[in-house]
Enzyme design. Structure first.
Site, PDB file in Angstrom:
ATOM      1  N   GLU A  30     -84.269 -62.860  43.502  1.00  9.61           N
ATOM      2  CA  GLU A  30     -84.391 -61.669  42.653  1.00  9.61           C
ATOM      3  C   GLU A  30     -85.649 -60.863  42.949  1.00  9.61           C
ATOM      4  O   GLU A  30     -85.691 -59.651  42.711  1.00  9.61           O
ATOM      5  CB  GLU A  30     -84.362 -62.053  41.172  1.00  9.61           C
ATOM      6  CG  GLU A  30     -85.510 -62.915  40.697  1.00  9.61           C
ATOM      7  CD  GLU A  30     -85.281 -64.406  40.874  1.00  9.61           C
ATOM      8  OE1 GLU A  30     -86.117 -65.179  40.374  1.00  9.61           O
ATOM      9  OE2 GLU A  30     -84.272 -64.786  41.517  1.00  9.61           O
TER      10      GLU A  30
ATOM     11  N   CYS B  28     -84.151 -71.826  41.906  1.00  8.27           N
ATOM     12  CA  CYS B  28     -85.342 -72.677  41.808  1.00  8.27           C
ATOM     13  C   CYS B  28     -85.025 -73.962  41.033  1.00  8.27           C
ATOM     14  O   CYS B  28     -84.331 -74.828  41.542  1.00  8.27           O
ATOM     15  CB  CYS B  28     -86.504 -71.899  41.209  1.00  8.27           C
ATOM     16  SG  CYS B  28     -88.113 -72.674  41.497  1.00  8.27           S
TER      17      CYS B  28
ATOM     18  N   HIS C  70     -86.659 -67.576  45.125  1.00  6.77           N
ATOM     19  CA  HIS C  70     -86.362 -66.587  44.081  1.00  6.77           C
ATOM     20  C   HIS C  70     -85.840 -65.298  44.727  1.00  6.77           C
ATOM     21  O   HIS C  70     -86.613 -64.370  44.975  1.00  6.77           O
ATOM     22  CB  HIS C  70     -87.621 -66.295  43.259  1.00  6.77           C
ATOM     23  CG  HIS C  70     -88.019 -67.413  42.358  1.00  6.77           C
ATOM     24  ND1 HIS C  70     -87.568 -67.527  41.061  1.00  6.77           N
ATOM     25  CD2 HIS C  70     -88.807 -68.501  42.580  1.00  6.77           C
ATOM     26  CE1 HIS C  70     -88.072 -68.624  40.512  1.00  6.77           C
ATOM     27  NE2 HIS C  70     -88.832 -69.233  41.414  1.00  6.77           N
TER      28      HIS C  70
ATOM     29  N   SER D 212     -99.944 -51.156  23.032  1.00  7.03           N
ATOM     30  CA  SER D 212     -99.658 -51.715  24.351  1.00  7.03           C
ATOM     31  C   SER D 212     -98.150 -51.714  24.575  1.00  7.03           C
ATOM     32  O   SER D 212     -97.374 -51.347  23.695  1.00  7.03           O
ATOM     33  CB  SER D 212    -100.221 -53.133  24.461  1.00  7.03           C
ATOM     34  OG  SER D 212     -99.657 -53.952  23.458  1.00  7.03           O
TER      35      SER D 212
ATOM     36  N   LYS E 227    -100.615 -28.168  21.029  1.00  7.41           N
ATOM     37  CA  LYS E 227    -101.603 -28.759  20.128  1.00  7.41           C
ATOM     38  C   LYS E 227    -102.353 -29.898  20.824  1.00  7.41           C
ATOM     39  O   LYS E 227    -103.587 -29.988  20.748  1.00  7.41           O
ATOM     40  CB  LYS E 227    -100.903 -29.273  18.865  1.00  7.41           C
ATOM     41  CG  LYS E 227    -101.856 -29.849  17.824  1.00  7.41           C
ATOM     42  CD  LYS E 227    -101.081 -30.287  16.586  1.00  7.41           C
ATOM     43  CE  LYS E 227    -102.017 -30.896  15.542  1.00  7.41           C
ATOM     44  NZ  LYS E 227    -101.272 -31.357  14.342  1.00  7.41           N
TER      45      LYS E 227
END
Length: 537
Positions: free
Chosen positions: A511, A382, A509, A14, A225
């Site tokens: 961002e 925040c 927020h 992952s 391959k």
């Protein structure tokens, strides 16, 4: 034109970069003139990541319509420059909740509710609805985790069924895997990828393309391959080499004709992607002339993914100032009145991002006090905005026990209090003030200047507490400026101290709205002030 569906899966390990691959492909297709949307399937049983620990999940990304989602949606928005919605993040918990709710209402007319067809049908509906609500030509769906995970099986079955539902010409499967390099043997090993594809084919999905994550360049022999054993065309084995800057990846994929192969497979006759503007941005990013040091004072600094949008927004603002942003990760738990000058003395700017809970808040307050008293550019986000108000109350207004009601319900001076519409709320998940809300800016303020003197800006929120207006007059009398408020003047959105170079904090927020080619206003103003301070050293 029929909607085209692209499914991105992962194998071997992952966190392999499926989200970046999906986002990069989305940018290439968008630059071909196609309308693109994108979504993430997360197989965990949580309804959403809103109540998950940042150590478990990283950042929670909030969409315009208030969905709490996976951090990959931030990559999608930044790369493709689109605003996503609640249909762009689907979890096992969300699907099962909806299916069980329908079962309780009797909507299945007495049928035995099963994974197939009820869960898979619900998943397919989410895919089609995401495309339909955005009127998109192409929808890219990334499945979290790896092939072989028990949790992923219903998702992969739904993806398999989509080919029969909408036609083979309208579906493409892209499998992203790791190609490990064994230093001792001096060679790359294809066997993990072969087994991953074998597992995927065992579930009824034949990938049309492989994207190979690697630290070393992949030779044509290796590609041949993999093509032979995995039954894909050699040209459809795409190398995704480690890069210095993420924004190089779309250009690297385009150089291997990835988007052209996708368009050919899906029978899309569209112009070649014009990546001139993107290339110019990458060229600038790789040749920044200045450097600025920003201290990020946070609670979860051991896991930078908890602040990934903050980090990206700082970088974007740096690009606008021709400056490379170097981040000094400061654990808020370590900050005290005695060591704050030592920890933050070399910083050109200080950012105090959001968070929840008591741990680390006193350290953040010390950092804010240092920034205010030493006139170091500071941006609070925040909880950072709420603690900015608490710090001012304690050390300027001399309300020694001032605090937020979240952190100390018995404080005699609850500078930050629970929002009125949150008083009777019992559930934690999905009950915050979430999504896009307007902020009315005060004329002549630093906040207004940061936003090119607009009267109103709209930004995304995620909070339950607000500034207590019982203290507003007292703060204003001491020179504290409320430079952004809700249109009804009830909610404080932005605060600042005008005498300082840059001392601004906001409840929202910012961002989450930043883009590499269009940095967010407050972040840009903050980095501009930090660059100026750096030049004074």
């Amino acid at each position: 034109m029929s909607t085209k569906y692209i499914f991105v899966t992962g194998g071997v390990v992952s966190s392999i970069g499926k989200g970046i691959v999906a986002a990069s492909l989305g940018r290439l297709l968008k630059n071909r003139g196609l309308k693109v949307t994108i979504q993430k399937f997360d197989p965990y049983i949580n309804i959403d990541p809103g109540t998950m620990s940042p150590y478990q999940h990283g950042e929670v990304f909030v969409t315009d319509d208030g969905a709490e989602t996976d951090l990959d949606l931030g990559h999608y928005e930044r790369f493709i420059d689109i605003n996503l919605n609640k249909y762009s993040n689907v979890t096992t918990g969300k699907i099962y909740s909806e299916v069980l709710r329908k079962e309780r209402k009797g909507e299945y007319l007495g049928a035995t509710v099963q994974v197939i067809p009820h869960i898979t049908d619900a998943l397919k509906d989410k895919i089609k609805r995401a495309a339909r609500t955005t009127d998109s030509d192409v929808i890219i769906t990334e499945v979290g985790g790896t092939v072989g995970d028990i949790e992923s099986l219903p998702f992969l079955e739904a993806l398999r069924q989509m080919k029969a539902d909408v036609g083979a010409d309208n579906v493409m499967y892209i499998h992203t895997t790791l190609l490990p390099y064994l230093k001792a043997a001096g060679e790359m090993k294809t066997k993990p990828t072969q087994h991953s594809v074998k597992e995927l084919r065992g579930l009824g999905i034949q990938p049309n393309m492989l994207v190979i994550r690697t630290e070393q360049p992949v030779g044509q022999n290796i590609k041949n391959k993999l093509a032979q054993f995995c039954d894909v065309a050699p040209e459809a084995v795409i190398e995704s080499l480690d890069v210095e800057h993420l924004y190089q990846i779309p250009l690297n994929l385009q150089a291997q004709k990835m988007d052209q192969i996708v368009c050919d497979h899906l029978k899309l006759d569209v112009p070649v992607a014009d990546m001139t503007e993107w290339s110019a941005m990458v060229e600038k990013v790789m040749n920044l002339k200045k450097q600025v040091h920003i201290a990020l004072v946070g609670k979860y600094v051991e896991l930078p993914d908890a602040y990934i949008s903050v980090v990206e927004a700082l970088k974007h603002a740096g690009y606008a100032n021709n400056a490379e942003v170097k981040i000094d990760w400061i654990d808020a738990n370590r900050v005290t009145a005695e060591n704050v000058a030592e920890l933050l003395g070399s910083a050109d700017g200080i950012i105090v991002p959001g968070g929840f809970g008591q741990r680390g808040t006193e350290g953040k307050i010390q950092a804010i006090r240092y920034a205010r008293e030493q006139d170091v550019p500071m941006l609070g986000i925040c909880l950072g905005m709420q603690l900015t108000c608490v710090e001012f109350a304690r050390h300027v207004l001399e309300l020694a026990d001032a605090n937020s009601a979240e952190l100390n319900p018995d404080t005699p001076y609850p500078i930050i209090d629970l929002m009125r519409d949150q008083i009777d709320v019992e559930d934690l998940g999905g009950t915050l003030r979430l999504g896009l809300y307007p902020s009315k800016l005060k004329h002549g303020s630093k906040a207004a200047a940061a936003y090119d003197h607009q009267e109103v800006v709209q930004r995304r929120h995620r909070h339950r507490y607000e500034f207590n207006n019982d203290f507003r007059e007292q703060f204003e009398a001491a020179g504290f400026v409320f430079s952004g408020v809700s249109p009804d003047n009830r909610l404080v959105e932005i605060v600042e101290i005008p005498e300082n170079k840059f001392f601004v904090a906001c409840q929202y927020h910012p961002e989450l709205s930043s883009r590499p080619n269009r940095p967010e206003g407050l972040y840009t103003a903050f980095i501009t002030a930090a660059v100026e301070k750096s030049s004074e050293r």
